[in-house]
Design a protein around this motif. Sequence first.
Motif, PDB file in Angstrom:
ATOM      1  N   LEU A 111       0.616  -2.799  -5.551  1.00 34.04           N
ATOM      2  CA  LEU A 111       0.854  -2.150  -4.258  1.00 34.04           C
ATOM      3  C   LEU A 111      -0.471  -1.131  -4.104  1.00 34.04           C
ATOM      4  N   ALA A 112      -0.702  -1.061  -2.900  1.00 32.81           N
ATOM      5  CA  ALA A 112      -1.874  -0.071  -2.514  1.00 32.81           C
ATOM      6  C   ALA A 112      -2.142   0.129  -1.282  1.00 32.81           C
ATOM      7  N   THR A 113      -2.436   1.323  -0.843  1.00 32.60           N
ATOM      8  CA  THR A 113      -2.834   1.676   0.627  1.00 32.60           C
ATOM      9  C   THR A 113      -4.336   2.567   0.063  1.00 32.60           C
ATOM     10  N   LEU A 114      -5.310   1.786   0.811  1.00 29.61           N
ATOM     11  CA  LEU A 114      -6.788   2.290   0.496  1.00 29.61           C
ATOM     12  C   LEU A 114      -7.259   2.711   1.851  1.00 29.61           C
ATOM     13  N   GLY A 115      -7.291   1.701   2.790  1.00 31.28           N
ATOM     14  CA  GLY A 115      -7.690   2.091   4.338  1.00 31.28           C
ATOM     15  C   GLY A 115      -9.274   2.593   4.371  1.00 31.28           C
ATOM     16  N   ASN A 116     -10.179   2.479   3.302  1.00 28.64           N
ATOM     17  CA  ASN A 116     -11.559   2.878   3.489  1.00 28.64           C
ATOM     18  C   ASN A 116     -12.265   2.302   4.730  1.00 28.64           C
ATOM     19  N   VAL A 117     -11.915   1.034   4.776  1.00 29.58           N
ATOM     20  CA  VAL A 117     -12.675   0.312   5.886  1.00 29.58           C
ATOM     21  C   VAL A 117     -11.835   0.657   7.176  1.00 29.58           C
ATOM     22  N   VAL A 118     -10.326   0.385   7.007  1.00 30.18           N
ATOM     23  CA  VAL A 118      -9.609   0.574   8.146  1.00 30.18           C
ATOM     24  C   VAL A 118      -8.772   1.549   7.999  1.00 30.18           C
ATOM     25  N   PRO A 119      -9.052   2.676   8.418  1.00 29.94           N
ATOM     26  CA  PRO A 119      -8.042   3.871   8.151  1.00 29.94           C
ATOM     27  C   PRO A 119      -6.960   4.262   9.078  1.00 29.94           C
ATOM     28  N   HIS A 120      -6.075   3.176   8.937  1.00 27.88           N
ATOM     29  CA  HIS A 120      -4.857   2.983   9.927  1.00 27.88           C
ATOM     30  C   HIS A 120      -3.979   2.520   8.634  1.00 27.88           C
ATOM     31  N   LEU A 121      -2.993   3.693   8.477  1.00 24.12           N
ATOM     32  CA  LEU A 121      -1.885   3.395   7.372  1.00 24.12           C
ATOM     33  C   LEU A 121      -1.326   1.915   7.189  1.00 24.12           C
ATOM     34  N   HIS A 122      -1.582   1.194   6.270  1.00 21.01           N
ATOM     35  CA  HIS A 122      -1.064   0.131   5.775  1.00 21.01           C
ATOM     36  C   HIS A 122      -0.897  -0.233   4.274  1.00 21.01           C
ATOM     37  N   TRP A 123       0.178  -0.790   3.940  1.00 20.66           N
ATOM     38  CA  TRP A 123       0.338  -0.917   2.337  1.00 20.66           C
ATOM     39  C   TRP A 123       0.121  -2.461   1.965  1.00 20.66           C
ATOM     40  N   HIS A 124      -0.493  -2.586   1.006  1.00 19.72           N
ATOM     41  CA  HIS A 124      -0.801  -3.981   0.426  1.00 19.72           C
ATOM     42  C   HIS A 124       0.462  -4.256  -0.430  1.00 19.72           C
ATOM     43  N   VAL A 125       1.098  -5.216  -0.314  1.00 21.23           N
ATOM     44  CA  VAL A 125       1.924  -5.822  -1.337  1.00 21.23           C
ATOM     45  C   VAL A 125       1.808  -7.266  -1.768  1.00 21.23           C
ATOM     46  N   ILE A 126       1.286  -7.225  -3.146  1.00 19.16           N
ATOM     47  CA  ILE A 126       0.666  -8.578  -3.562  1.00 19.16           C
ATOM     48  C   ILE A 126       1.295  -9.080  -4.546  1.00 19.16           C
ATOM     49  N   ALA A 127       1.807 -10.298  -4.582  1.00 21.90           N
ATOM     50  CA  ALA A 127       2.315 -10.962  -5.941  1.00 21.90           C
ATOM     51  C   ALA A 127       0.894 -11.508  -6.682  1.00 21.90           C
ATOM     52  N   ARG A 128       0.990 -11.150  -7.734  1.00 19.34           N
ATOM     53  CA  ARG A 128       0.049 -11.508  -8.711  1.00 19.34           C
ATOM     54  C   ARG A 128       0.527 -12.334  -9.971  1.00 19.34           C
ATOM     55  N   PHE A 129      -0.407 -13.387 -10.247  1.00 19.27           N
ATOM     56  CA  PHE A 129      -0.091 -14.449 -11.149  1.00 19.27           C
ATOM     57  C   PHE A 129      -0.965 -14.416 -12.388  1.00 19.27           C
ATOM     58  N   ASP A 130      -0.721 -14.769 -13.702  1.00 18.62           N
ATOM     59  CA  ASP A 130      -1.730 -14.464 -14.586  1.00 18.62           C
ATOM     60  C   ASP A 130      -2.694 -15.732 -14.677  1.00 18.62           C
ATOM     61  N   TRP A 131      -2.283 -16.733 -13.634  1.00 20.85           N
ATOM     62  CA  TRP A 131      -3.154 -17.924 -13.552  1.00 20.85           C
ATOM     63  C   TRP A 131      -4.145 -17.596 -12.260  1.00 20.85           C
ATOM     64  N   ASP A 132      -3.796 -16.559 -11.770  1.00 24.49           N
ATOM     65  CA  ASP A 132      -4.646 -16.311 -10.263  1.00 24.49           C
ATOM     66  C   ASP A 132      -6.219 -16.263 -10.569  1.00 24.49           C
ATOM     67  N   SER A 133      -6.981 -16.254  -9.557  1.00 26.09           N
ATOM     68  CA  SER A 133      -8.373 -16.223  -9.662  1.00 26.09           C
ATOM     69  C   SER A 133      -8.920 -14.891 -10.091  1.00 26.09           C
ATOM     70  N   HIS A 134      -8.375 -13.869 -10.047  1.00 24.48           N
ATOM     71  CA  HIS A 134      -8.797 -12.642 -10.373  1.00 24.48           C
ATOM     72  C   HIS A 134      -8.072 -11.677 -11.676  1.00 24.48           C
ATOM     73  N   PHE A 135      -6.762 -12.149 -11.866  1.00 27.86           N
ATOM     74  CA  PHE A 135      -5.988 -11.599 -12.778  1.00 27.86           C
ATOM     75  C   PHE A 135      -6.658 -11.592 -14.333  1.00 27.86           C
ATOM     76  N   PRO A 136      -6.689 -10.398 -14.891  1.00 24.35           N
ATOM     77  CA  PRO A 136      -5.784  -9.240 -14.519  1.00 24.35           C
ATOM     78  C   PRO A 136      -6.531  -8.208 -13.794  1.00 24.35           C
ATOM     79  N   ASN A 137      -7.649  -8.643 -13.171  1.00 27.82           N
ATOM     80  CA  ASN A 137      -8.653  -7.620 -12.375  1.00 27.82           C
ATOM     81  C   ASN A 137      -7.646  -7.508 -11.183  1.00 27.82           C
ATOM     82  N   PRO A 138      -8.041  -6.082 -10.267  1.00 22.86           N
ATOM     83  CA  PRO A 138      -7.413  -6.041  -8.749  1.00 22.86           C
ATOM     84  C   PRO A 138      -8.011  -7.191  -8.299  1.00 22.86           C
TER      85      PRO A 138
END
Lengths: 146, 146
Positions: free
Chosen positions: A81-108
């Motif tokens: 879960l994250a709300t950053l908004g550095n580029v688009v400062p309009h409140l939005h929450w990221h909800v992302i399912a991560r998997f140990d096989w995904d391209s970046h795991f365990p990196n963000p």
Amino acid sequence: MEHPDCPLCRDIGGLSVASAERWRVIRAVEPDFPAFYRVIWTDHVAEFSDLPPADRDAIMAVVVAVEQTLRRALSPTKINLATLGNVVPHLHWHVIARFDWDSHFPNPVWGERRRTLTGTETAEARLAVPLPELDALVREAVRALA
Amino acid sequence: MEHPDCPLCRDIGGLSVASAERWRVIRAVEPDFPAFYRVIWTDHVAEFSDLPPADRDAIMAVVVAVEQTLRRALSPTKINLATLGNVVPHLHWHVIARFDWDSHFPNPVWGERRRTLTGTETAEARLAVPLPELDALVREAVRALA
């Protein structure tokens, strides 16, 4: 409350999944992270703490409903879960399912790539549930909160 | 509820700022991002939605109090909130004050560096408030929530 130059005031910002007066849920088109949803507040506010407590509760209830749906449907290794908004400062929450096989795991998802998926299966094809069905489950889960 | 192999069950995880029975606030030692706090749940739970609603409200109230303190004291360009836990799946919220001059802005702190600070001023020295004073303001802000 609209800002003409804000992409999240102007555009829906992804694939529409559900919407209510105060918020909408979209699915981001991110081939590396197919189960990537965003909960976008309708009004243009930059920070989570710009919302009064009742509205903070409202958006977090939607975030949690999306998270719970992804957990039940996909059994991900982790939810991010994250709300950053550095580029688009309009409140939005990221909800992302991560998997140990995904391209970046365990990196963000914003970090360094760790691997390239091999074989013919895309990340999307590895999900336990097809995306249209997942969208429908998310839509159903947030409906009661609208 | 403790996991012997979990670093956030075993160690405080940073510089102690405040603590209560259910949570603690630490400051991370991140020279590029000096105003980087974490709100760590005491019990070992992995996901935000593992908490019952009252506990979710409790931890978000602490997150918001930290956010509001950073905004008032530092006037950051943006606040970043995130709970990832891919490496340490013990619930903790990152609360980070970001500045348009910081090493990574507008990238996430986990993304690519965008610049190196020039001159003799460190990121910490550029903050409007010295870190010990900032810690005291955060401690004061969350005290009422303990």
